[in-house]
Structures are given as C-alpha cells and as structure tokens.
Design a protein around this motif. Structure first.
Motif, mmCIF file in Angstrom:
data_model
loop_
_atom_site.group_PDB
_atom_site.id
_atom_site.type_symbol
_atom_site.label_atom_id
_atom_site.label_comp_id
_atom_site.label_asym_id
_atom_site.label_seq_id
_atom_site.Cartn_x
_atom_site.Cartn_y
_atom_site.Cartn_z
ATOM 1 N N PRO A 249 3.156 36.630 3.778
ATOM 2 C CA PRO A 249 3.904 36.950 2.555
ATOM 3 C C PRO A 249 4.365 35.669 1.840
ATOM 4 C CG PRO A 249 4.813 38.099 4.479
ATOM 5 C CD PRO A 249 3.855 37.081 4.991
ATOM 6 N N ASP A 250 4.551 35.766 0.548
ATOM 7 C CA ASP A 250 5.047 34.618 -0.230
ATOM 8 C C ASP A 250 6.373 34.130 0.323
ATOM 9 O OD1 ASP A 250 2.941 34.642 -1.911
ATOM 10 O OD2 ASP A 250 3.942 35.771 -3.520
ATOM 11 N N GLY A 251 6.483 32.830 0.474
ATOM 12 C CA GLY A 251 7.767 32.239 0.866
ATOM 13 C C GLY A 251 8.122 32.393 2.331
ATOM 14 N N ALA A 252 7.200 32.929 3.141
ATOM 15 C CA ALA A 252 7.516 33.110 4.571
ATOM 16 C C ALA A 252 7.443 31.765 5.300
ATOM 17 C CB ALA A 252 6.526 34.089 5.183
ATOM 18 N N ALA A 253 8.212 31.625 6.362
ATOM 19 C CA ALA A 253 8.178 30.405 7.181
ATOM 20 C C ALA A 253 6.882 30.376 7.985
ATOM 21 C CB ALA A 253 9.385 30.374 8.107
ATOM 22 N N VAL A 254 6.214 29.228 7.975
ATOM 23 C CA VAL A 254 4.931 29.077 8.674
ATOM 24 C C VAL A 254 5.074 27.998 9.747
ATOM 25 C CG1 VAL A 254 2.488 28.473 8.356
ATOM 26 C CG2 VAL A 254 3.698 29.744 6.570
ATOM 27 N N VAL A 255 4.458 28.223 10.907
ATOM 28 C CA VAL A 255 4.526 27.246 12.004
ATOM 29 C C VAL A 255 4.076 25.880 11.481
ATOM 30 C CG1 VAL A 255 3.420 26.564 14.180
ATOM 31 C CG2 VAL A 255 4.169 28.926 13.868
ATOM 32 N N ASN A 256 4.884 24.837 11.735
ATOM 33 C CA ASN A 256 4.535 23.523 11.168
ATOM 34 C C ASN A 256 4.001 22.543 12.209
ATOM 35 O OD1 ASN A 256 6.795 22.791 12.553
ATOM 36 N ND2 ASN A 256 8.094 22.509 10.764
ATOM 37 N N GLY A 257 3.853 23.010 13.438
ATOM 38 C CA GLY A 257 3.223 22.170 14.456
ATOM 39 C C GLY A 257 4.132 21.123 15.067
ATOM 40 N N ILE A 258 5.357 20.994 14.546
ATOM 41 C CA ILE A 258 6.282 20.015 15.142
ATOM 42 C C ILE A 258 6.834 20.604 16.436
ATOM 43 C CG2 ILE A 258 8.449 18.757 14.822
ATOM 44 C CD1 ILE A 258 7.876 18.959 11.758
ATOM 45 N N GLU A 259 6.658 19.879 17.529
ATOM 46 C CA GLU A 259 7.097 20.416 18.822
ATOM 47 C C GLU A 259 8.031 19.466 19.534
ATOM 48 O OE1 GLU A 259 4.402 21.953 21.680
ATOM 49 O OE2 GLU A 259 3.540 23.422 20.317
ATOM 50 N N LEU A 260 8.968 20.054 20.213
ATOM 51 C CA LEU A 260 9.852 19.290 21.092
ATOM 52 C C LEU A 260 9.074 18.983 22.374
ATOM 53 C CD1 LEU A 260 12.767 21.801 20.636
ATOM 54 C CD2 LEU A 260 12.885 19.426 19.902
ATOM 55 N N PRO A 261 9.539 18.018 23.181
ATOM 56 C CA PRO A 261 8.862 17.817 24.460
ATOM 57 C C PRO A 261 8.940 19.087 25.301
ATOM 58 C CG PRO A 261 10.529 16.119 24.042
ATOM 59 C CD PRO A 261 10.698 17.160 22.991
ATOM 60 N N ARG A 262 7.842 19.453 25.915
ATOM 61 C CA ARG A 262 7.822 20.690 26.714
ATOM 62 C C ARG A 262 8.682 20.549 27.965
ATOM 63 N NH1 ARG A 262 3.819 25.281 25.864
ATOM 64 N NH2 ARG A 262 2.790 24.597 23.984
ATOM 65 N N PRO A 263 9.514 21.534 28.238
ATOM 66 C CA PRO A 263 10.275 21.484 29.485
ATOM 67 C C PRO A 263 9.365 21.812 30.679
ATOM 68 C CG PRO A 263 10.723 23.516 28.307
ATOM 69 C CD PRO A 263 9.777 22.728 27.456
ATOM 70 N N LEU A 264 9.796 21.449 31.853
ATOM 71 C CA LEU A 264 8.977 21.709 33.048
ATOM 72 C C LEU A 264 8.860 23.206 33.314
ATOM 73 C CD1 LEU A 264 10.197 18.871 35.434
ATOM 74 C CD2 LEU A 264 7.944 19.104 34.353
ATOM 75 N N ILE A 265 9.974 23.896 33.096
ATOM 76 C CA ILE A 265 9.968 25.342 33.322
ATOM 77 C C ILE A 265 9.712 26.032 31.985
ATOM 78 C CG2 ILE A 265 11.372 27.303 34.115
ATOM 79 C CD1 ILE A 265 12.974 25.125 35.728
ATOM 80 N N PRO A 266 8.714 26.916 31.934
ATOM 81 C CA PRO A 266 8.401 27.566 30.651
ATOM 82 C C PRO A 266 9.604 28.323 30.086
ATOM 83 C CG PRO A 266 6.790 28.148 32.355
ATOM 84 C CD PRO A 266 7.869 27.401 33.032
ATOM 85 N N ILE A 267 9.622 28.423 28.767
ATOM 86 C CA ILE A 267 10.694 29.150 28.081
ATOM 87 C C ILE A 267 10.217 30.557 27.770
ATOM 88 C CG2 ILE A 267 11.774 29.283 25.794
ATOM 89 C CD1 ILE A 267 12.347 26.308 26.056
ATOM 90 N N TYR A 268 11.020 31.531 28.142
ATOM 91 C CA TYR A 268 10.660 32.930 27.899
ATOM 92 C C TYR A 268 11.614 33.577 26.902
ATOM 93 C CZ TYR A 268 7.664 32.514 32.009
ATOM 94 O OH TYR A 268 6.700 32.123 32.890
ATOM 95 N N ASN A 269 12.675 32.831 26.555
ATOM 96 C CA ASN A 269 13.686 33.361 25.652
ATOM 97 C C ASN A 269 13.891 32.389 24.490
ATOM 98 O OD1 ASN A 269 15.957 34.251 24.352
ATOM 99 N ND2 ASN A 269 17.366 33.825 26.069
ATOM 100 N N PRO A 270 13.370 32.722 23.304
ATOM 101 C CA PRO A 270 13.469 31.803 22.171
ATOM 102 C C PRO A 270 14.906 31.552 21.709
ATOM 103 C CG PRO A 270 11.899 33.570 21.722
ATOM 104 C CD PRO A 270 12.633 33.949 22.959
ATOM 105 N N PHE A 271 15.837 32.399 22.138
ATOM 106 C CA PHE A 271 17.237 32.250 21.715
ATOM 107 C C PHE A 271 18.064 31.396 22.675
ATOM 108 C CE2 PHE A 271 15.876 36.163 19.583
ATOM 109 C CZ PHE A 271 16.306 35.925 18.295
ATOM 110 N N ARG A 272 17.440 30.916 23.729
ATOM 111 C CA ARG A 272 18.234 30.142 24.707
ATOM 112 C C ARG A 272 18.699 28.820 24.075
ATOM 113 N NH1 ARG A 272 15.264 27.026 29.347
ATOM 114 N NH2 ARG A 272 16.645 25.412 28.566
ATOM 115 N N ASP A 273 19.696 28.209 24.686
ATOM 116 C CA ASP A 273 20.260 26.970 24.142
ATOM 117 C C ASP A 273 19.264 25.822 24.239
ATOM 118 O OD1 ASP A 273 22.584 28.289 23.616
ATOM 119 O OD2 ASP A 273 23.449 27.814 25.583
#
Ligand SMILES: [Zn+2]
Length: 273
Positions: A249-273
């Motif tokens: 859709p117009d004006g929607a947020a699109v993945v920009n490829g900028i990533e933080l360093p990956r943690p050792l343990i995978p993240i399953y909750n996008p809302f975590r701190d």
C-alpha cells in the motif's frame, strides 16, 4: 525514510473510522444506498472486540463501520476469546455465570507430561478478523478474501487423540520476529496501539525470494507472550504474514535491510526489550 503509519491517538482513531468507507469484513461500501440490502444495516465493531479488555482499559478503542449481517454472528467467539484473558480483564465467574471456555487435560505422548489445553476457540480465525480491521484502518484498503494469511501462534495446538503437538511455532517464526524486532527498534514499521496500550500491532512490508509481496506482522494482547507454556515453546509472540494480491500500500513501511547484530539466542518475540 518515509514516515510510518500509526494509529493510537484519539485523532488517528477518529480519522481511521471516518476514512474507511467500506466494511472491513466484506469489502462492500458502508455508505447508505451503496451496498446490498441483504447485508441489513450498518453498525459498528470494536477491533479487537472490547470483551477482551477490562473496563479501565477500554479507552481509545478502534471502532470501524461494518454491516450488521457481517458482524452479528461473532458474539460467542468474542466471549470465548475474552475469557482467555480473564486474568487481565478482571472477569469474574460465578455459579450463575460460569466460564464458557472449556479445558481438557492433555497427556503428551513423548514426555508423559500433563497439560491443560483449551478447546472450542479458534484463535487464528479471530485473529484474521482483527488483521482485516487493522489493515483497513492503516491503509484504507480491504484485505481481500483471497489474501493468503499465515499465522504462527505462540500457543501450540495439540491432538488429544494422538497425544502429540500437532502444530508448534512455524519454522520461519524466529526469522519473521527478527525482522519485526529490527523494524520496531529502528522505528521503521507501521503500528496500532490501542486499548490503553494493552493491544499492540506492528507490521512492515517485504518481498519474498519468489517476488511475492508480504506484510510481516506481530500482535500482542495483554502481554500474551507471557501466557505460553515454556515447557513447549520459548517466550514468543504471535507473528505472521499477509500476502495481499494488491501489493504494497502507498506509504507503508518497507523492510530497509538495516540489522542489529544477531543475538546468540534467536528472538521469537518482536516486542521484547
Ligand atoms: Zn460487510
């Protein structure tokens, strides 16, 4: 970076309701004289249903117009969904008003452990309805019936007969959660935050390897990520993909490829701190 879409303030909620001039459940107009008479009349719907939330949290709800015949059959499902959150919404049960949600004991064949499983409520079906509402409110577009919707719920489904976990987290769960986590922390996602912040939704758009457009989303209701049974799944929050045929859709947020360093343990909750 384009400004992200956001719905949380009273103004934004009012704006969403008045600008969505179709029923988010069927896509037909809600303007008098423009829809089938078989759809009866126009009424309004709380998205998600207000039965989930305690009286004190029923502030700043998202209300959308819909047809009476499209939403009137959902009352029982809404009540069942509301009871899932009894711990949070201060629902009190009495002998006259017992819970309608049923639980059944589940004996895990592989480990022999006992669990209480909930029966008779289709959480994914209820979520699909909420997703349609959020999509309509954020982008002013109807999420067509042909849209593929894939949901990875943090609550596994079990097969009582076989004593097995029939469906756990989707194999892509952590990858989707990771992209959403990055997008949330870099403020590059569209969001809905309502009901006194007890309901939070984030989404960001991406292209799959096969060229298909999809919307990655996560929804948190009363920190339901903490309601998981850690014997079966890690702390996780529902994520999923919407694949509308209409594109980004117009004006929607699109993945920009900028990533933080990956943690050792995978993240399953996008809302975590
Ligand atoms: Zn309708």
């Amino acid at each position: 970076m384009s400004p992200s879409r956001s719905i949380s303030t009273q103004n934004e909620l009012r704006q969403a309701r008045s600008s969505v001039r179709f029923c988010y459940l069927c896509g037909q107009s809600v303007v008098a004289g423009e829809y089938d008479s078989a759809l009866a009349s126009v009424n309004k719907d709380h998205v998600p249903p207000k039965k989930i939330f305690s009286a004190s949290d029923r502030v700043n709800p998202l209300i959308l117009n819909t047809h009476y015949s499209c939403n009137h059959g959902w009352s029982l499902a809404d009540s069942l969904f509301g009871e899932l959150f009894a711990l949070y919404n201060e629902r009190e049960f009495t002998e006259e008003k017992p819970p309608i949600l049923e639980t059944q004991e589940f004996s895990h064949k592989a480990t022999g452990e006992q669990f209480d499983a909930i029966t008779g409520v289709d959480i994914k079906q209820l979520l699909c309805r909420i997703l349609r509402g959020f999509h309509a409110a954020l982008y002013g577009e109807f999420l067509g019936k042909g849209t593929e919707i894939s949901i990875s719920l943090q609550f596994p489904s079990v097969s009582f007969e076989d004593g097995i976990i029939a469906e756990g987290l989707h194999p892509m769960h952590s990858e989707v959660a990771w992209k959403l986590y990055n997008s949330r922390l870099s403020n590059n996602c569209d969001r809905v935050e309502i009901y006194n912040s007890k309901c939070k939704y984030i989404c960001v758009w991406d292209k799959l390897d096969n060229g298909m457009v999809c919307c990655l989303f996560s929804i948190s209701i009363y920190e339901w990520e903490k309601m998981v049974d850690l014997r079966l799944v890690p702390e996780s929050c529902c994520v999923g993909l919407l694949m509308p045929k209409t594109g980004i859709p117009d004006g929607a947020a699109v993945v920009n490829g900028i990533e933080l360093p990956r943690p050792l343990i995978p993240i399953y909750n996008p809302f975590r701190d």
